[in-house]
Design a protein around this motif. Structure first.
Motif, PDB file in Angstrom:
ATOM      1  N   ARG A 139      -0.343 -17.241 -12.557  1.00 32.18           N
ATOM      2  CA  ARG A 139      -0.724 -16.842 -11.215  1.00 32.18           C
ATOM      3  C   ARG A 139      -0.853 -18.305 -10.554  1.00 32.18           C
ATOM      4  N   VAL A 140      -1.085 -19.478 -11.369  1.00 27.60           N
ATOM      5  CA  VAL A 140      -0.952 -20.772 -11.110  1.00 27.60           C
ATOM      6  C   VAL A 140       0.291 -21.189 -10.674  1.00 27.60           C
TER       7      VAL A 140
ATOM      8  N   ASN B 289       3.813 -13.588 -13.162  1.00 27.19           N
ATOM      9  CA  ASN B 289       4.390 -12.702 -14.190  1.00 27.19           C
ATOM     10  C   ASN B 289       3.870 -11.071 -13.938  1.00 27.19           C
ATOM     11  N   MET B 290       4.975 -10.458 -13.661  1.00 28.11           N
ATOM     12  CA  MET B 290       4.769  -9.104 -13.227  1.00 28.11           C
ATOM     13  C   MET B 290       4.741  -7.960 -14.323  1.00 28.11           C
ATOM     14  N   THR B 291       5.154  -8.581 -15.655  1.00 32.09           N
ATOM     15  CA  THR B 291       5.114  -7.803 -16.695  1.00 32.09           C
ATOM     16  C   THR B 291       3.851  -6.757 -17.086  1.00 32.09           C
ATOM     17  N   GLY B 292       4.245  -5.435 -17.295  1.00 30.70           N
ATOM     18  CA  GLY B 292       3.284  -4.450 -17.466  1.00 30.70           C
ATOM     19  C   GLY B 292       2.502  -4.078 -16.023  1.00 30.70           C
ATOM     20  N   THR B 293       2.963  -4.396 -14.827  1.00 29.85           N
ATOM     21  CA  THR B 293       2.521  -4.127 -13.417  1.00 29.85           C
ATOM     22  C   THR B 293       3.623  -2.895 -13.022  1.00 29.85           C
ATOM     23  N   PRO B 294       3.234  -2.214 -11.696  1.00 27.24           N
ATOM     24  CA  PRO B 294       4.308  -1.310 -11.258  1.00 27.24           C
ATOM     25  C   PRO B 294       5.435  -2.212 -10.683  1.00 27.24           C
ATOM     26  N   LEU B 295       5.033  -3.724 -10.389  1.00 19.86           N
ATOM     27  CA  LEU B 295       6.169  -4.374  -9.847  1.00 19.86           C
ATOM     28  C   LEU B 295       7.147  -4.982 -10.714  1.00 19.86           C
ATOM     29  N   ALA B 296       6.974  -4.838 -12.118  1.00 20.65           N
ATOM     30  CA  ALA B 296       7.617  -5.360 -13.180  1.00 20.65           C
ATOM     31  C   ALA B 296       9.287  -4.937 -13.044  1.00 20.65           C
TER      32      ALA B 296
END
Length: 137
Positions: free
Chosen positions: A68-69, A102-109
């Motif tokens: 997120r940085v 990084n969206m891995t593992g989220t609903p936005l992946a």
């Protein structure tokens, strides 16, 4: 009361009491904030490293996830450049996209066509797929 307990034990959701105490004890000064609400600090007292550099921190707004940085703050945190992006902004090229964590593992992946986790198509696979058969080989 619940806010104090949350700051003591919930390390993945912003700064804990220990982090706040460390920032205060080292005389850290607030340097800036990014678009996501993450706050950046630099040690205010004597330098931490033998080459004169000062320790730098990020306090995440929400989930503590390193991706997120943004790139400009990442460079400042790792002493790639001396001035923070609030003083000397990183020049952006017109072809560059906005930074995304990084969206891995989220609903936005990202889920490619044919993925079992894809919501819109389920288990449907493209028509050009043919199962391998040992008799045809």
């Amino acid at each position: 009361m619940i806010g104090i307990i949350k700051r003591i034990f919930v390390w993945w959701h912003s700064a804990t009491f220990g982090t706040s105490l460390t920032l205060w004890r080292r005389g850290a000064r607030f340097v800036g904030e990014d678009e996501q609400g993450n706050k950046y600090y630099e040690e205010g007292k004597s330098p931490s490293f033998s080459d004169g550099r000062r320790r730098r921190w990020v306090v995440y707004h929400g989930v503590a996830e390193a991706s997120r940085v943004p790139p400009d703050w990442h460079g400042w945190l790792h002493h790639i450049w001396d001035e923070p992006p609030t003083v000397v902004p990183l020049p952006r090229k017109k072809f560059e996209r906005q930074h995304l964590p990084n969206m891995t593992g989220t609903p936005l992946a990202y889920r490619p066509i044919g993925s079992l986790t894809r919501v819109d198509e389920g288990r449907k696979v493209d028509q050009d797929y043919e199962a391998w058969s040992p008799e045809e080989a």
